[in-house]
Design a protein around this motif. Structure first.
Motif, PDB file in Angstrom:
ATOM      1  N   ILE A   4       0.821  -1.199   0.000  1.00 22.78           N
ATOM      2  CA  ILE A   4       0.000   0.000   0.000  1.00 22.78           C
ATOM      3  C   ILE A   4       0.862   1.257   0.000  1.00 22.78           C
ATOM      4  O   ILE A   4       1.776   1.397   0.804  1.00 22.78           O
ATOM      5  N   ALA A   5       0.543   2.168  -0.925  1.00 22.84           N
ATOM      6  CA  ALA A   5       1.199   3.480  -0.991  1.00 22.84           C
ATOM      7  C   ALA A   5       0.184   4.533  -0.576  1.00 22.84           C
ATOM      8  O   ALA A   5      -0.937   4.559  -1.089  1.00 22.84           O
ATOM      9  N   LEU A   6       0.560   5.403   0.351  1.00 20.22           N
ATOM     10  CA  LEU A   6      -0.381   6.377   0.889  1.00 20.22           C
ATOM     11  C   LEU A   6      -0.710   7.494  -0.092  1.00 20.22           C
ATOM     12  O   LEU A   6      -1.857   7.908  -0.215  1.00 20.22           O
ATOM     13  N   GLY A   7       0.294   8.016  -0.796  1.00 22.25           N
ATOM     14  CA  GLY A   7       0.066   9.168  -1.659  1.00 22.25           C
ATOM     15  C   GLY A   7      -0.033  10.436  -0.830  1.00 22.25           C
ATOM     16  O   GLY A   7       0.235  10.440   0.382  1.00 22.25           O
ATOM     17  N   SER A   8      -0.447  11.527  -1.446  1.00 24.61           N
ATOM     18  CA  SER A   8      -0.542  12.801  -0.733  1.00 24.61           C
ATOM     19  C   SER A   8      -1.638  13.666  -1.337  1.00 24.61           C
ATOM     20  O   SER A   8      -2.124  13.411  -2.438  1.00 24.61           O
ATOM     21  N   ARG A   9      -1.988  14.719  -0.599  1.00 26.27           N
ATOM     22  CA  ARG A   9      -3.036  15.625  -1.056  1.00 26.27           C
ATOM     23  C   ARG A   9      -2.642  16.363  -2.328  1.00 26.27           C
ATOM     24  O   ARG A   9      -3.499  16.858  -3.059  1.00 26.27           O
ATOM     25  N   VAL A  85     -12.868  -2.890  -7.151  1.00 32.90           N
ATOM     26  CA  VAL A  85     -11.723  -2.944  -8.057  1.00 32.90           C
ATOM     27  C   VAL A  85     -10.624  -2.017  -7.553  1.00 32.90           C
ATOM     28  O   VAL A  85      -9.437  -2.371  -7.543  1.00 32.90           O
ATOM     29  N   THR A  86     -11.030  -0.838  -7.108  1.00 27.48           N
ATOM     30  CA  THR A  86     -10.052   0.119  -6.603  1.00 27.48           C
ATOM     31  C   THR A  86      -9.304  -0.431  -5.396  1.00 27.48           C
ATOM     32  O   THR A  86      -8.072  -0.330  -5.317  1.00 27.48           O
ATOM     33  N   ILE A  87     -10.015  -1.053  -4.453  1.00 28.99           N
ATOM     34  CA  ILE A  87      -9.329  -1.587  -3.275  1.00 28.99           C
ATOM     35  C   ILE A  87      -8.480  -2.804  -3.633  1.00 28.99           C
ATOM     36  O   ILE A  87      -7.416  -3.030  -3.051  1.00 28.99           O
ATOM     37  N   GLY A  88      -8.934  -3.573  -4.623  1.00 26.48           N
ATOM     38  CA  GLY A  88      -8.132  -4.708  -5.067  1.00 26.48           C
ATOM     39  C   GLY A  88      -6.809  -4.268  -5.662  1.00 26.48           C
ATOM     40  O   GLY A  88      -5.765  -4.914  -5.460  1.00 26.48           O
ATOM     41  N   LEU A  89      -6.821  -3.163  -6.402  1.00 23.15           N
ATOM     42  CA  LEU A  89      -5.588  -2.628  -6.971  1.00 23.15           C
ATOM     43  C   LEU A  89      -4.779  -1.856  -5.937  1.00 23.15           C
ATOM     44  O   LEU A  89      -3.557  -1.787  -6.022  1.00 23.15           O
ATOM     45  N   LEU A  90      -5.471  -1.303  -4.932  1.00 19.24           N
ATOM     46  CA  LEU A  90      -4.775  -0.592  -3.856  1.00 19.24           C
ATOM     47  C   LEU A  90      -3.875  -1.530  -3.074  1.00 19.24           C
ATOM     48  O   LEU A  90      -2.717  -1.208  -2.799  1.00 19.24           O
ATOM     49  N   HIS A  94      -1.009  -0.650  -6.886  1.00 21.77           N
ATOM     50  CA  HIS A  94      -1.192  -0.077  -8.218  1.00 21.77           C
ATOM     51  C   HIS A  94      -1.877   1.284  -8.187  1.00 21.77           C
ATOM     52  O   HIS A  94      -2.032   1.920  -9.233  1.00 21.77           O
ATOM     53  N   ILE A  95      -2.321   1.725  -7.015  1.00 16.84           N
ATOM     54  CA  ILE A  95      -2.958   3.025  -6.864  1.00 16.84           C
ATOM     55  C   ILE A  95      -2.756   3.451  -5.410  1.00 16.84           C
ATOM     56  O   ILE A  95      -2.697   2.599  -4.514  1.00 16.84           O
ATOM     57  N   THR A  96      -2.625   4.738  -5.171  1.00 16.17           N
ATOM     58  CA  THR A  96      -2.394   5.220  -3.813  1.00 16.17           C
ATOM     59  C   THR A  96      -3.698   5.284  -3.024  1.00 16.17           C
ATOM     60  O   THR A  96      -4.792   5.300  -3.601  1.00 16.17           O
ATOM     61  N   VAL A  97      -3.554   5.338  -1.702  1.00 12.06           N
ATOM     62  CA  VAL A  97      -4.728   5.451  -0.828  1.00 12.06           C
ATOM     63  C   VAL A  97      -5.482   6.741  -1.125  1.00 12.06           C
ATOM     64  O   VAL A  97      -6.721   6.737  -1.224  1.00 12.06           O
ATOM     65  N   PHE A  98      -4.744   7.843  -1.290  1.00  9.88           N
ATOM     66  CA  PHE A  98      -5.406   9.125  -1.508  1.00  9.88           C
ATOM     67  C   PHE A  98      -6.201   9.123  -2.810  1.00  9.88           C
ATOM     68  O   PHE A  98      -7.352   9.542  -2.847  1.00  9.88           O
ATOM     69  N   SER A 100      -7.323   6.528  -4.329  1.00  6.14           N
ATOM     70  CA  SER A 100      -8.417   5.567  -4.163  1.00  6.14           C
ATOM     71  C   SER A 100      -9.640   6.227  -3.542  1.00  6.14           C
ATOM     72  O   SER A 100     -10.776   5.986  -3.966  1.00  6.14           O
ATOM     73  N   ILE A 101      -9.409   7.079  -2.537  1.00  6.52           N
ATOM     74  CA  ILE A 101     -10.520   7.775  -1.891  1.00  6.52           C
ATOM     75  C   ILE A 101     -11.227   8.687  -2.889  1.00  6.52           C
ATOM     76  O   ILE A 101     -12.464   8.743  -2.946  1.00  6.52           O
TER      77      ILE A 101
END
Length: 250
Positions: A4-9, A85-90, A94-98, A100-101
């Protein structure tokens, strides 16, 4: 292990992220409009939505629109259309938490707007919600949604994410659409075969009927996350070639 990658605002101000979120909103709206619209139409034309003809028509409609909308959004957002799908890739990194939200918010807005509009355009017809059939317990419905969504995400990974998908490259959206249609035929008579919290949220909001609604969040999100973890950690094989030394760089 989850990656999991958090990402940023700061992502929210990046043009590619803005386009991706808008693509998720538009594509989810069009997907739900066709899917829920087909369910409403078959219920009206057949005098009920429990016949095999109605079930088959809804399954085909979903298979077709999922394949096309994934293709439409693929280059911009990945064509998720679905929080599961988004949480599966999260969980696969493959996609950041931010982001994804942001995707989740866009998917829910797109689905809600589609269902409210359908209710208006059909003169106030109820948007049919996903619910358990008579004799199906909450646990049975939950397990059904977990399994169906696991199947969906496993297919997404195998046909669209796995770098060694080989001859399947380019066929992913169509094949995922086939899985959605098949799963509706298999699970529709029992749990409704949602596999998608956004697809369930819009009709529930428009009809204001939240019966067993939690199942259509917990089941798909658990199934999607499990599929992402399993495929990413067991089936994807990534080879890393060593970087050339300075004397070999030329």
């Amino acid at each position: 292990m989850a990656k999991i990658a958090l990402g940023s605002r700061q992502e929210a101000s990046q043009p590619d992220c803005v386009r991706a979120v808008l693509a998720e909103l538009v594509c989810t709206f069009l997907f739900v409009f066709a899917g829920v619209g087909a369910a409403m139409a078959t219920g009206t034309l057949n005098g009920g939505s429990n016949s095999i003809v109605a079930l088959t028509a809804v399954a085909i409609a979903h298979a077709l629109v999922v394949a096309v909308m994934i293709s439409a959004g693929l280059a911009t957002s990945g064509g998720h259309l679905n929080p599961a799908v988004t949480i599966g890739l999260l969980v696969g990194g493959h996609i950041t938490v931010f982001r994804s939200i942001l995707y989740w918010i866009a998917q829910l807005i797109g689905s809600s707007f589609a269902c409210v509009l359908l209710k208006y355009l059909t003169g106030g017809l109820e948007t049919p919600i996903h619910n358990l059939s008579n004799g199906v317990s909450s646990l049975q419905g939950l397990i059904m949604e977990i399994v169906l969504t696991f199947s969906l995400l496993f297919s997404v990974y195998a046909t669209m994410v796995d770098p060694k998908k080989g001859k399947l490259d380019g066929l992913g959206p169509m094949l995922v659409g086939f899985v959605v249609g098949a799963n509706i035929l298999a699970g529709g008579p029992y749990s409704g075969a949602s596999m998608n919290p956004a697809r369930s949220f819009g009709p529930a909001l428009a009809s204001w009927d939240w019966s067993n609604h939690w199942i259509y969040w917990v089941g798909p999100l658990v199934g999607g996350a499990l599929a992402g973890l399993v495929y990413e950690n067991i089936f994807i094989i990534r080879t890393h070639e060593p970087l050339p030394r300075d004397d070999e760089a030329f």
